[in-house]
Every structure is written in structure tokens, then in C-alpha cells.
Motif scaffolding. Structure first.
Motif, mmCIF file in Angstrom:
data_model
loop_
_atom_site.group_PDB
_atom_site.id
_atom_site.type_symbol
_atom_site.label_atom_id
_atom_site.label_comp_id
_atom_site.label_asym_id
_atom_site.label_seq_id
_atom_site.Cartn_x
_atom_site.Cartn_y
_atom_site.Cartn_z
ATOM 1 N N ALA A 76 -8.681 4.102 -8.345
ATOM 2 C CA ALA A 76 -8.291 2.845 -8.998
ATOM 3 C C ALA A 76 -7.610 1.934 -7.988
ATOM 4 N N ALA A 77 -6.683 2.471 -7.228
ATOM 5 C CA ALA A 77 -5.971 1.669 -6.236
ATOM 6 C C ALA A 77 -6.939 1.105 -5.196
ATOM 7 N N ALA A 78 -7.883 1.910 -4.750
ATOM 8 C CA ALA A 78 -8.837 1.446 -3.731
ATOM 9 C C ALA A 78 -9.701 0.309 -4.259
ATOM 10 N N VAL A 79 -10.211 0.447 -5.485
ATOM 11 C CA VAL A 79 -11.072 -0.606 -6.031
ATOM 12 C C VAL A 79 -10.259 -1.864 -6.314
ATOM 13 N N LEU A 80 -9.024 -1.692 -6.725
ATOM 14 C CA LEU A 80 -8.177 -2.860 -6.972
ATOM 15 C C LEU A 80 -7.861 -3.585 -5.666
ATOM 16 N N ARG A 81 -7.594 -2.853 -4.598
ATOM 17 C CA ARG A 81 -7.357 -3.502 -3.303
ATOM 18 C C ARG A 81 -8.585 -4.279 -2.857
ATOM 19 N N ASP A 82 -9.757 -3.657 -3.020
ATOM 20 C CA ASP A 82 -11.004 -4.357 -2.674
ATOM 21 C C ASP A 82 -11.176 -5.606 -3.535
ATOM 22 N N GLY A 83 -10.855 -5.504 -4.820
ATOM 23 C CA GLY A 83 -10.971 -6.636 -5.728
ATOM 24 C C GLY A 83 -10.010 -7.755 -5.385
ATOM 25 N N ILE A 84 -8.806 -7.401 -4.996
ATOM 26 C CA ILE A 84 -7.812 -8.400 -4.592
ATOM 27 C C ILE A 84 -8.313 -9.170 -3.378
#
Length: 110
Positions: A76-84
């Protein structure tokens, strides 16, 4: 029953237009509304990969939420960082709003 019909319809439409981000996002949301967070996350991962050059920003937020519900917090954290990062590059008002939401969610999963 209705879930199955919507999924069949969306899959049929995706067979004709496999790169249609809106259809793929709709399929993911059907999985989420049926409580199938793993299916939702898988569809969104495919959507994100297919649209890396032209990111569909809501997919990142929803993927982060689905992965968080599955207690897959590192993913979740990885995809959120990519999304940001993607939202910052897109730079539209909607993307920046989603970026803010992703930052808030990221703070809760880290």
C-alpha cells in the motif's frame, strides 16, 4: 448475482477495449463493493501498469486503500508513493486533490 452480471459485462467490454482505463477502474470498484479487495487490488495493479505513461490517478488511491484493507501495508505504501509522484507530475486540480488524500493515507499505513 448482480455483481456477477456487472463483472461479465465489464469483462466483455474490456475484451473489445482492453486499455480503457475507465472500464478497468469500474471493474476494480465492482470487486471492492463486493468485498473482494484482493480482486480490486489486482485489477488496479493491471490498470496502473497499462497506463504508466498516462497515469489514471484514482487507481493509485483506490489500490492503496484496498491493499491497506488487506493489511498489505508495505505494498500500500509503495503504490501510494508512486501515486503521489504521478499526481504531482499530472498537476491538475483533481490529481493534486488525490495526491493530498494519498499523502494522508500513506501517513496512516507507514
Amino acid at each position: 448475482m448482480l455483481f456477477g452480471l456487472f463483472v461479465l459485462l465489464l469483462n466483455a467490454m474490456l475484451a473489445e477495449s482492453p486499455d480503457d482505463a475507465f472500464l478497468r477502474y469500474g471493474l476494480a470498484m465492482e470487486h471492492a463493493s463486493a468485498g473482494d479487495d484482493a480482486g480490486c487490488a489486482a485489477v488496479l495493479a493491471d490498470l496502473i501498469a497499462r497506463h504508466a505513461a498516462d497515469p489514471y490517478i484514482p487507481a493509485y488511491l483506490q489500490a492503496g486503500q484496498a491493499l491497506a484493507r488487506l493489511d498489505r501495508t508495505d505494498e500500500a505504501a509503495a503504490v501510494l508513493r508512486d501515486g503521489i509522484d504521478a499526481a504531482a507530475k499530472v498537476g491538475t486540480a483533481d490529481a493534486l486533490h488525490a495526491r493530498s488524500e494519498m499523502q494522508g493515507l500513506l501517513a496512516t499505513v507507514e
